[in-house]
Design an enzyme around this catalytic site. Structure first.
Site, PDB file in Angstrom:
ATOM      1  N   ASN A  18       0.831  -1.208   0.000  1.00 11.17           N
ATOM      2  CA  ASN A  18       0.000   0.000   0.000  1.00 11.17           C
ATOM      3  C   ASN A  18       0.865   1.257   0.000  1.00 11.17           C
ATOM      4  O   ASN A  18       0.518   2.254  -0.637  1.00 11.17           O
ATOM      5  CB  ASN A  18      -0.934   0.002   1.219  1.00 11.17           C
ATOM      6  CG  ASN A  18      -2.195  -0.799   0.970  1.00 11.17           C
ATOM      7  OD1 ASN A  18      -3.030  -0.435   0.145  1.00 11.17           O
ATOM      8  ND2 ASN A  18      -2.319  -1.922   1.662  1.00 11.17           N
ATOM      9  N   ARG A  69       4.756   2.985  24.976  1.00  7.55           N
ATOM     10  CA  ARG A  69       4.082   3.456  23.755  1.00  7.55           C
ATOM     11  C   ARG A  69       4.223   4.969  23.634  1.00  7.55           C
ATOM     12  O   ARG A  69       4.401   5.513  22.552  1.00  7.55           O
ATOM     13  CB  ARG A  69       2.587   3.110  23.804  1.00  7.55           C
ATOM     14  CG  ARG A  69       2.315   1.674  23.543  1.00  7.55           C
ATOM     15  CD  ARG A  69       0.857   1.383  23.275  1.00  7.55           C
ATOM     16  NE  ARG A  69       0.743  -0.059  23.079  1.00  7.55           N
ATOM     17  CZ  ARG A  69       0.969  -0.692  21.937  1.00  7.55           C
ATOM     18  NH1 ARG A  69       1.264  -0.009  20.861  1.00  7.55           N
ATOM     19  NH2 ARG A  69       0.892  -1.990  21.847  1.00  7.55           N
ATOM     20  N   LEU A  97      -1.504   3.350  18.059  1.00 11.31           N
ATOM     21  CA  LEU A  97      -1.006   4.678  18.407  1.00 11.31           C
ATOM     22  C   LEU A  97      -1.782   5.193  19.618  1.00 11.31           C
ATOM     23  O   LEU A  97      -2.976   4.926  19.760  1.00 11.31           O
ATOM     24  CB  LEU A  97      -1.182   5.621  17.212  1.00 11.31           C
ATOM     25  CG  LEU A  97      -0.284   5.266  16.013  1.00 11.31           C
ATOM     26  CD1 LEU A  97      -0.782   5.951  14.740  1.00 11.31           C
ATOM     27  CD2 LEU A  97       1.172   5.633  16.291  1.00 11.31           C
ATOM     28  N   ASN A 111      -5.939   5.763   7.672  1.00 13.79           N
ATOM     29  CA  ASN A 111      -5.563   4.350   7.813  1.00 13.79           C
ATOM     30  C   ASN A 111      -6.317   3.527   6.782  1.00 13.79           C
ATOM     31  O   ASN A 111      -7.406   3.897   6.358  1.00 13.79           O
ATOM     32  CB  ASN A 111      -5.926   3.850   9.225  1.00 13.79           C
ATOM     33  CG  ASN A 111      -5.492   2.417   9.459  1.00 13.79           C
ATOM     34  OD1 ASN A 111      -4.374   2.037   9.093  1.00 13.79           O
ATOM     35  ND2 ASN A 111      -6.352   1.617  10.057  1.00 13.79           N
ATOM     36  N   HIS A 113      -7.732  -0.471   6.224  1.00 16.19           N
ATOM     37  CA  HIS A 113      -7.991  -1.707   6.973  1.00 16.19           C
ATOM     38  C   HIS A 113      -8.646  -2.718   6.038  1.00 16.19           C
ATOM     39  O   HIS A 113      -9.538  -2.356   5.266  1.00 16.19           O
ATOM     40  CB  HIS A 113      -8.899  -1.409   8.168  1.00 16.19           C
ATOM     41  CG  HIS A 113      -9.108  -2.599   9.040  1.00 16.19           C
ATOM     42  ND1 HIS A 113      -8.102  -3.101   9.848  1.00 16.19           N
ATOM     43  CD2 HIS A 113     -10.173  -3.412   9.216  1.00 16.19           C
ATOM     44  CE1 HIS A 113      -8.561  -4.169  10.487  1.00 16.19           C
ATOM     45  NE2 HIS A 113      -9.811  -4.387  10.107  1.00 16.19           N
ATOM     46  N   ASP A 149      -8.868   0.840  14.495  1.00 16.83           N
ATOM     47  CA  ASP A 149      -9.615   0.605  13.256  1.00 16.83           C
ATOM     48  C   ASP A 149     -11.002   1.243  13.296  1.00 16.83           C
ATOM     49  O   ASP A 149     -12.015   0.620  12.932  1.00 16.83           O
ATOM     50  CB  ASP A 149      -9.720  -0.906  12.957  1.00 16.83           C
ATOM     51  CG  ASP A 149      -8.348  -1.545  12.783  1.00 16.83           C
ATOM     52  OD1 ASP A 149      -7.440  -0.873  12.252  1.00 16.83           O
ATOM     53  OD2 ASP A 149      -8.170  -2.704  13.192  1.00 16.83           O
ATOM     54  N   GLU A 176      -5.827  -5.959  -3.998  1.00 17.25           N
ATOM     55  CA  GLU A 176      -5.956  -5.237  -5.286  1.00 17.25           C
ATOM     56  C   GLU A 176      -6.848  -4.019  -5.110  1.00 17.25           C
ATOM     57  O   GLU A 176      -6.570  -2.944  -5.646  1.00 17.25           O
ATOM     58  CB  GLU A 176      -6.607  -6.143  -6.338  1.00 17.25           C
ATOM     59  CG  GLU A 176      -5.663  -7.086  -7.026  1.00 17.25           C
ATOM     60  CD  GLU A 176      -6.406  -7.998  -8.001  1.00 17.25           C
ATOM     61  OE1 GLU A 176      -7.509  -7.626  -8.467  1.00 17.25           O
ATOM     62  OE2 GLU A 176      -5.881  -9.084  -8.273  1.00 17.25           O
TER      63      GLU A 176
END
Ligand code: GAR
Length: 197
Positions: A18, A69, A97, A111, A113, A149, A176
């Site tokens: 990606n 973190r 994050l 993002n 997913h 997500d 794809e």
């Protein structure tokens, strides 16, 4: 923010397909964006070789070198801000994050997913879609929010689940679509940032 060209960083952790699709798109003359850096949290990420071959700057920030973190995210944040990054695209960046980091980039953090969110946040999305007997599966590009997500959806692409599909054959068709969806979503976000939509 510059009116003509938005400074972009791409974050990845693995293969980097990606990242490659986005980098290819951003390099087009009519895309008002500039890829200023890529960042990976894994020194062994396959995508590093893609960057080297394409002459794309890649910074490795190994999360294992940080004891929290917050410390990792502070380093990441500082690195991106030092490069005057204006928009971050997570592209297979497999690291949660912190809320503080995410809230520091309001609507500047995207993002991708591999599911039709809100279905199947987290891992093993293709296997879970098959086990659920879903007829359709796909991918989602979304603005990031502190929850994993989650966040406003920008683009979704669907694929049909076929008889005999395995997680791997399904993943091949979804990826794809990911390579189409992310550039499309980026164009929409760039237009919004330029105030043209
Ligand atoms: C992609 O399928 C992407 O959607 C997924 O990781 C893969 C990375 O592949 N991301 C997530 O699962 C994020 N929650 P790539 O390295 O070839 O782009």
């Amino acid at each position: 923010m510059s009116c003509s060209s938005v400074k972009i960083a791409i974050l990845f952790s693995g293969r980097g397909s990606n990242m490659q699709a986005l980098a290819h798109h951003i390099a087009k003359a009519d895309v008002p964006a500039e890829l200023v850096m890529t960042v990976t949290n894994r020194p062994d990420a396959g995508g590093i070789e893609i960057c080297e071959a394409a002459g794309i700057a890649c910074t490795v920030i190994d999360h294992k070198s940080f004891d929290s973190r917050e410390a990792f995210d502070a380093k990441l944040d500082g690195t991106l801000r030092a490069a005057n990054v204006e928009l971050i695209c997570c592209a297979g960046f497999m690291r949660l994050l912190t809320e503080g980091f995410v809230n520091g980039w309001p609507d500047r953090l995207l993002n991708i997913h591999p599911s039709l969110l809100p279905k199947y946040q987290g891992l093993h999305t293709h296997k879970r879609a098959l086990e659920a007997g879903d007829k359709m599966h796909g991918c989602t590009v979304h603005y990031m929010r502190p929850e994993m997500d989650a966040g406003p959806i920008i683009v979704q692409k669907s694929v049909q689940v076929l008889d005999g599909d395995t997680p791997d054959t399904l993943a091949d068709r979804v990826i794809e679509q990911e390579h189409i969806a992310y550039p499309e979503a980026l164009d929409m976000v760039l237009k919004k940032m330029a105030g043209t939509t």
